[in-house]
Scaffold this motif. Structure first.
Motif, short mmCIF file in Angstrom:
data_model
loop_
_atom_site.label_atom_id
_atom_site.label_comp_id
_atom_site.label_asym_id
_atom_site.label_seq_id
_atom_site.Cartn_x
_atom_site.Cartn_y
_atom_site.Cartn_z
N GLU A 159 111.64 -37.03 -34.32
CA GLU A 159 113.05 -37.38 -34.17
C GLU A 159 113.54 -38.02 -35.45
O GLU A 159 112.93 -38.96 -35.98
CB GLU A 159 113.24 -38.35 -33.00
CG GLU A 159 114.70 -38.75 -32.78
CD GLU A 159 114.85 -39.74 -31.64
OE1 GLU A 159 115.96 -40.25 -31.46
OE2 GLU A 159 113.85 -40.01 -30.94
N LEU B 82 106.98 -39.21 -33.50
CA LEU B 82 106.92 -40.15 -32.38
C LEU B 82 105.49 -40.20 -31.85
O LEU B 82 105.11 -39.46 -30.94
CB LEU B 82 107.90 -39.72 -31.28
CG LEU B 82 109.37 -39.56 -31.73
CD1 LEU B 82 110.24 -39.19 -30.53
CD2 LEU B 82 109.87 -40.83 -32.39
N ASN C 55 104.83 -40.59 -28.11
CA ASN C 55 105.00 -39.36 -27.32
C ASN C 55 103.83 -38.41 -27.51
O ASN C 55 103.42 -37.73 -26.57
CB ASN C 55 106.31 -38.67 -27.72
CG ASN C 55 107.53 -39.35 -27.14
OD1 ASN C 55 107.41 -40.37 -26.47
ND2 ASN C 55 108.69 -38.79 -27.38
N ASP D 66 108.65 -46.85 -36.55
CA ASP D 66 109.67 -45.96 -37.09
C ASP D 66 111.07 -46.55 -37.03
O ASP D 66 112.02 -45.98 -37.57
CB ASP D 66 109.66 -44.62 -36.32
CG ASP D 66 108.39 -43.82 -36.63
OD1 ASP D 66 107.93 -43.89 -37.77
OD2 ASP D 66 107.90 -43.16 -35.71
N ALA E 33 113.95 -44.08 -28.47
CA ALA E 33 113.43 -42.78 -28.85
C ALA E 33 113.45 -41.83 -27.66
O ALA E 33 113.21 -42.23 -26.52
CB ALA E 33 111.99 -42.92 -29.37
#
Length: 234
Positions: free
Chosen positions: A99, A104, A107, A227, A232
């Motif tokens: 993203e 990520l 994830n 990040d 997110a």
């Protein structure tokens, strides 16, 4: 002789029933498989195999079992077409893995998708430099969808006046999940000291880095554990 005839009959019956079931369930089952398609395909195949070769089980019992499971699978597919919530339950949902150009990592861990798999999927789309990616999403059928950054979209090598000689090297992974790839460094004439110096210039350490790679133009790409992305996409 009777045994061989029975095996031949059961095998033909298994083949015919499996072909009929596959045709009715649709092309999705044999192309981009979701969780439901995978379970259906594996189970129907197992039942059909027993119908063909397992003489200890009466073939009519197996036929009934196959037809019942086929009915369940067909019903689940039918409901999934009409009910989005049910479809998300049985087929899964897409997962964003990159993203705003940031990997990520949470994830990735959640869906147990490795950096190697991510890099391979990107290479299959002719993306060898991670910084070209704006968003990447792992679809529910297991394939990766990618949106490039605007400056990398719809541009050919000719437009950029890039020729084959401009590609200087294959991407070299430097850090994966906070671990320095020392073999990769050594094979490409790089050192740990050089890498640490580069990170110091960015006020970072190896433990801050989730993924680092040197691209085809010898450019460096770093993705950090933090990040700084609010909310997110899951």
């Amino acid at each position: 002789m009777q045994t061989y005839v029975e095996v031949i009959f059961r095998t033909i019956a298994a083949f015919v029933l499996l072909m009929i079931a596959s045709r009715i369930l649709g092309k999705q089952t044999i192309s981009n498989m979701t969780f439901h398609d995978f379970v259906s395909g594996i189970t129907l195949g197992s039942i059909a195999a027993n119908l063909a070769f397992n003489e200890k089980l009466h073939y009519w019992h197996i036929v009934v079992s196959l037809l019942i499971f086929f009915g369940i699978s067909f019903l689940v597919s039918k409901i999934a077409l009409e009910n989005r919530a049910w479809n998300r339950l049985v087929s899964g949902t897409p997962t964003v893995v990159i993203e705003n150009g940031k990997i990520l990592d949470d994830n990735l861990r959640k869906i147990r998708y490795t950096l190697d798999s991510l890099a391979q999927s990107l290479r299959e789309k002719d993306i060898f430099n991670m910084e070209e990616v704006e968003y990447a999403c792992l679809e529910d059928h297991g394939k990766l969808s990618v949106k490039k950054k605007s400056e990398y979209e719809w541009v050919t090598r000719k437009d950029l006046k890039l020729h084959a000689a401009a590609v200087q090297s294959f991407p070299v992974e430097l850090i994966m999940d906070g671990v320095i790839m020392e073999d990769n460094l050594a094979h490409n004439g790089l050192t740990v000291q050089w890498l640490e110096q580069v990170l110091q210039e960015r006020n970072k350490s190896v433990s801050d880095v989730f993924y680092a790679v040197r691209g085809t133009q010898n450019q460096l790409y770093f993705d950090y554990y933090q990040d700084h992305i609010d909310n997110a996409i899951d």
